[in-house]
Design a protein around this motif. Structure first.
Motif, short mmCIF file in Angstrom:
data_model
loop_
_atom_site.label_atom_id
_atom_site.label_comp_id
_atom_site.label_asym_id
_atom_site.label_seq_id
_atom_site.Cartn_x
_atom_site.Cartn_y
_atom_site.Cartn_z
N LEU A 78 27.90 -35.48 -7.51
CA LEU A 78 29.13 -34.63 -6.76
C LEU A 78 29.62 -34.14 -8.14
CD1 LEU A 78 31.39 -37.41 -4.56
CD2 LEU A 78 30.27 -35.38 -4.27
N ALA A 79 29.07 -34.64 -9.78
CA ALA A 79 29.26 -34.18 -10.52
C ALA A 79 28.50 -32.47 -10.53
CB ALA A 79 27.88 -34.75 -12.02
N ARG A 80 28.29 -32.26 -9.42
CA ARG A 80 28.11 -30.32 -9.63
C ARG A 80 28.84 -29.52 -8.93
NH1 ARG A 80 24.13 -31.43 -5.61
NH2 ARG A 80 24.68 -29.15 -4.92
N THR A 81 30.58 -30.19 -8.54
CA THR A 81 31.73 -29.84 -8.31
C THR A 81 32.26 -29.00 -9.06
OG1 THR A 81 32.14 -31.92 -6.89
CG2 THR A 81 33.68 -30.22 -7.06
N THR A 82 32.16 -27.63 -8.79
CA THR A 82 32.45 -26.32 -9.15
C THR A 82 34.57 -25.84 -8.24
OG1 THR A 82 31.60 -24.44 -8.30
CG2 THR A 82 30.99 -25.93 -10.81
N ASP A 83 34.62 -26.51 -7.05
CA ASP A 83 35.61 -26.46 -6.23
C ASP A 83 35.84 -26.83 -5.03
OD1 ASP A 83 37.94 -25.10 -6.11
OD2 ASP A 83 37.00 -22.60 -5.58
N VAL A 84 36.85 -27.19 -5.22
CA VAL A 84 37.38 -28.53 -3.32
C VAL A 84 37.93 -26.95 -2.55
CG1 VAL A 84 38.55 -29.96 -2.16
CG2 VAL A 84 37.58 -30.21 -4.66
N LEU A 85 37.22 -26.34 -1.70
CA LEU A 85 37.97 -25.72 -0.34
C LEU A 85 38.72 -26.60 0.33
CD1 LEU A 85 35.19 -23.40 -1.14
CD2 LEU A 85 37.62 -23.35 -2.22
N LEU A 86 39.59 -26.13 1.30
CA LEU A 86 40.25 -26.14 2.61
C LEU A 86 39.90 -25.24 4.32
CD1 LEU A 86 43.78 -27.60 2.14
CD2 LEU A 86 41.66 -28.81 2.29
#
Length: 118
Positions: A78-86
């Motif tokens: 999860l450290a690779r997360t660059t955005d959270v989308l719906l």
């Protein structure tokens, strides 16, 4: 009706800090239409990397909590997360959705999973 992620961050989960990174996100639904406000709306919230590849998704429902978590987990990272989308989750088109004899052309959106490319 509008749904949006209002904030997110990669952090440790307060209940399991030893289990690796987690993503904490906040969201909100808004509607100027009182009928839309009574509808049940389900969306996928997905953590994605810089190439828009899904790391992990979870289901959110309007009128439920206003925040959520991905993880904690080291796999997937999860450290690779660059955005959270719906994204759409469930769009009920009746009992014959996608039936080739129906010829309506409607096929509900697919459910995303880790590795899906957006």
């Amino acid at each position: 009706m509008t749904a949006e992620v209002t904030a997110w961050k990669t952090t440790v989960h307060p209940q399991a800090p030893e289990r690796g990174p987690a993503v904490h996100f906040h969201y909100r639904f808004t509607s100027g239409n009182r009928w839309a406000a009574m509808e049940r709306v389900e969306l996928q919230a997905c953590a994605v990397d810089g190439r828009r590849v899904v790391i992990l998704c979870t289901l959110i429902v309007k009128d439920s909590l206003v925040d959520g978590w991905f993880g904690p987990s080291t796999e997937p990272d999860l450290a690779r997360t660059t955005d959270v989308l719906l994204l759409p989750y469930q769009m009920y088109a009746g009992p014959h959705a996608g039936d080739p004899k129906d010829h309506d052309g409607y096929v509900p959106p697919r459910i995303l999973s880790p590795g899906s490319q957006l």
